[in-house]
Design an enzyme around this catalytic site. Structure first.
Site, PDB file in Angstrom:
ATOM      1  N   TYR A 124       0.841  -1.210   0.000  1.00  0.00           N
ATOM      2  CA  TYR A 124       0.000   0.000   0.000  1.00  0.00           C
ATOM      3  C   TYR A 124       0.874   1.258   0.000  1.00  0.00           C
ATOM      4  O   TYR A 124       0.664   2.182  -0.791  1.00  0.00           O
ATOM      5  CB  TYR A 124      -0.917  -0.014   1.233  1.00  0.00           C
ATOM      6  CG  TYR A 124      -1.551   1.315   1.571  1.00  0.00           C
ATOM      7  CD1 TYR A 124      -2.642   1.799   0.861  1.00  0.00           C
ATOM      8  CD2 TYR A 124      -1.048   2.096   2.623  1.00  0.00           C
ATOM      9  CE1 TYR A 124      -3.225   3.022   1.177  1.00  0.00           C
ATOM     10  CE2 TYR A 124      -1.622   3.319   2.944  1.00  0.00           C
ATOM     11  CZ  TYR A 124      -2.713   3.779   2.224  1.00  0.00           C
ATOM     12  OH  TYR A 124      -3.273   5.002   2.536  1.00  0.00           O
TER      13      TYR A 124
HETATM   14  N1  LIG Z   1      -7.671   7.246   7.006  1.00  0.00           N
HETATM   15  C1  LIG Z   1      -6.367   7.431   7.206  1.00  0.00           C
HETATM   16  O1  LIG Z   1      -5.875   7.348   8.341  1.00  0.00           O
HETATM   17  C2  LIG Z   1      -5.458   7.770   6.054  1.00  0.00           C
HETATM   18  C3  LIG Z   1      -4.103   7.943   6.323  1.00  0.00           C
HETATM   19  C4  LIG Z   1      -3.259   8.257   5.267  1.00  0.00           C
HETATM   20  C5  LIG Z   1      -3.755   8.438   3.990  1.00  0.00           C
HETATM   21  N2  LIG Z   1      -5.080   8.248   3.765  1.00  0.00           N
HETATM   22  C6  LIG Z   1      -5.574   8.437   2.413  1.00  0.00           C
HETATM   23  O2  LIG Z   1      -6.694   9.305   2.466  1.00  0.00           O
HETATM   24  C7  LIG Z   1      -7.631   8.940   1.457  1.00  0.00           C
HETATM   25  C8  LIG Z   1      -9.002   8.707   2.058  1.00  0.00           C
HETATM   26  O3  LIG Z   1      -8.904   7.664   3.013  1.00  0.00           O
HETATM   27  P1  LIG Z   1     -10.182   7.143   3.826  1.00  0.00           P
HETATM   28  O4  LIG Z   1      -9.689   6.608   5.107  1.00  0.00           O
HETATM   29  O5  LIG Z   1     -11.233   8.195   3.801  1.00  0.00           O
HETATM   30  O6  LIG Z   1     -10.593   5.898   2.914  1.00  0.00           O
HETATM   31  P2  LIG Z   1     -12.030   5.414   2.389  1.00  0.00           P
HETATM   32  O7  LIG Z   1     -11.829   4.017   1.909  1.00  0.00           O
HETATM   33  O8  LIG Z   1     -13.075   5.658   3.416  1.00  0.00           O
HETATM   34  O9  LIG Z   1     -12.323   6.378   1.146  1.00  0.00           O
HETATM   35  C9  LIG Z   1     -11.784   6.168  -0.132  1.00  0.00           C
HETATM   36  C10 LIG Z   1     -12.930   6.203  -1.144  1.00  0.00           C
HETATM   37  O10 LIG Z   1     -12.380   6.128  -2.451  1.00  0.00           O
HETATM   38  C11 LIG Z   1     -13.265   5.355  -3.262  1.00  0.00           C
HETATM   39  N3  LIG Z   1     -12.474   4.852  -4.389  1.00  0.00           N
HETATM   40  C12 LIG Z   1     -11.444   3.982  -4.350  1.00  0.00           C
HETATM   41  N4  LIG Z   1     -10.934   3.800  -5.572  1.00  0.00           N
HETATM   42  C13 LIG Z   1     -11.651   4.583  -6.411  1.00  0.00           C
HETATM   43  C14 LIG Z   1     -11.588   4.842  -7.802  1.00  0.00           C
HETATM   44  N5  LIG Z   1     -10.684   4.249  -8.585  1.00  0.00           N
HETATM   45  N6  LIG Z   1     -12.478   5.717  -8.343  1.00  0.00           N
HETATM   46  C15 LIG Z   1     -13.426   6.332  -7.557  1.00  0.00           C
HETATM   47  N7  LIG Z   1     -13.522   6.122  -6.219  1.00  0.00           N
HETATM   48  C16 LIG Z   1     -12.633   5.256  -5.666  1.00  0.00           C
HETATM   49  C17 LIG Z   1     -13.804   4.282  -2.337  1.00  0.00           C
HETATM   50  O11 LIG Z   1     -15.047   3.762  -2.772  1.00  0.00           O
HETATM   51  C18 LIG Z   1     -13.908   5.035  -1.000  1.00  0.00           C
HETATM   52  O12 LIG Z   1     -15.234   5.531  -0.785  1.00  0.00           O
HETATM   53  C19 LIG Z   1      -7.045   7.733   0.746  1.00  0.00           C
HETATM   54  O13 LIG Z   1      -6.344   8.181  -0.389  1.00  0.00           O
HETATM   55  C20 LIG Z   1      -6.066   7.170   1.761  1.00  0.00           C
HETATM   56  O14 LIG Z   1      -5.027   6.452   1.125  1.00  0.00           O
HETATM   57  C21 LIG Z   1      -5.949   7.915   4.770  1.00  0.00           C
END
Ligand SMILES: NC(=O)c1ccc[n+]([C@@H]2O[C@H](COP(=O)([O-])OP(=O)(O)OC[C@H]3O[C@@H](n4cnc5c(N)ncnc54)[C@H](O)[C@@H]3O)[C@@H](O)[C@H]2O)c1
Length: 313
Positions: A150
């Site tokens: 990841y």
């Molecule tokens: N939550 C954390 O602690 C954290 C930490 C570091 C980075 N991030 C990054 O922040 C972002 C949001 O994370 P989150 O925790 O809200 O995750 P999440 O899974 O709740 O949200 C991601 C959304 O993206 C959508 N998605 C995935 N691939 C897609 C595509 N190809 N086209 C359209 N939609 C798509 C999914 O359906 C999902 O609703 C991500 O990029 C994640 O890598 C999150």
């Protein structure tokens, strides 16, 4: 601001879209409802947004969306769509990560190249890019060596953002979020699992000795940083976004006990491949450029997540 938020049905994306709407922006939310966790949870995240006249939702992958149409008068792109989670990124599932994290980002950047109205693209990167070989606190100029597939995909997409900035002048800004928590947190994430188990009287599974540390970031602080990055982030730069609440997982259990009034029951499983041992953000660059100052302390943030979770269980 006319904003496109990818991943708008997710934990952080939906919270961000609500903030942008409250700030007066027109927002298009894009999400394809990947099956990483159940669709009804994501539909609930969108429920209040869907009723707002300045919000429009498009169900599509980033790759298949009509990006020229969606971006035609767009001023800001917030790219949060991704396949999250380190533990599932091994094995055959890796393909899901390369498609949603790397290819989707490249497709979006290609489309953004052709749109002159774009003022900023904010990309949500991750502390997972660092790995275990950097000194603490983690600085943006440290050599990233991810310990999970990841993390490799998040770093690759971050590098693509930089490439499109340096070659085509696309105004990208990347944010390395450090473990974001709070209302709507994904069901696979630690606090969500710990709080749910405690509320239901179940045992909490902890991976490893519990002495691993995390710099936890309350979701509203992460969202404030994301909005600030869109307004005044320096194109081409990467910023750490950490809440300044670095604690061990064992200390988290003590807080959960105080917040819930229940004593968490812990069962120990071996440490998982892909999990970093420690994270701790040096946020001085985000403070200087974005005016980033996290405002929610860890115990208050855990209480807010517990209250939210109690309402949806
Ligand atoms: N939550 C954390 O602690 C954290 C930490 C570091 C980075 N991030 C990054 O922040 C972002 C949001 O994370 P989150 O925790 O809200 O995750 P999440 O899974 O709740 O949200 C991601 C959304 O993206 C959508 N998605 C995935 N691939 C897609 C595509 N190809 N086209 C359209 N939609 C798509 C999914 O359906 C999902 O609703 C991500 O990029 C994640 O890598 C999150």
């Amino acid at each position: 601001m006319k904003a496109l938020v990818t991943g708008a049905a997710g934990f952080i994306g939906s919270t961000l879209a609500e903030r942008l709407i409250a700030d007066g922006a027109d927002v298009v939310g894009l999400d394809c409802f990947t099956d990483y966790y159940p669709r009804p949870i994501k539909e609930r995240n969108l429920a209040s947004l869907a009723r707002h006249p300045r919000f429009r939702f498009v169900e599509s992958t980033v790759q298949q969306a009509d990006l020229p149409g969606l971006l035609s008068d767009c001023t800001h792109i917030f790219h949060l769509a991704a396949q999250a989670g380190v533990r599932k990124s091994w094995g055959t599932d890796f393909a899901v990560y390369t498609v949603n994290n790397i290819e989707a980002t490249q497709v979006l950047l290609e489309a953004a190249c052709r749109v002159r109205t774009i003022e900023r693209i904010v990309y949500s990167s991750s502390s997972s890019v660092y790995g275990d070989n950097v000194s603490m606190p983690m600085r943006e100029d440290a050599l990233p060596q991810p310990v999970s597939p990841y993390g490799v995909t998040k770093l690759a997409a971050e590098q693509l953002c930089y490439l499109y900035h340096s070659n085509y002048g696309v105004p990208t800004v990347s944010l390395r979020y450090f473990t974001v928590y709070g209302p709507r947190q994904r069901p696979d994430m630690g606090f969500h699992r710990f709080l749910r188990a405690t509320a239901q009287g179940d045992a909490i599974t902890v991976y490893g000795d519990g002495e691993q540390t995390r710099d936890f970031t309350f979701v509203h602080d992460a969202v404030s940083a994301t909005v600030a990055a869109a307004l005044r982030g320096v194109p081409g730069r990467v910023y750490n976004i950490g809440g300044g609440s670095r604690v061990t997982i064992n200390q988290v259990f003590e807080m959960i006990g105080r917040v819930s009034g229940k004593t968490p029951r812990i069962t120990v499983d071996p440490a998982q491949k892909g999990d970093m041992r420690h994270t701790y953000a040096d946020t001085s660059l985000a403070q200087a450029d974005l005016g980033f100052h996290p405002s929610v302390g860890l115990e208050d943030g855990i209480a807010a997540e517990y209250e939210w979770l109690s309402g949806v269980l």
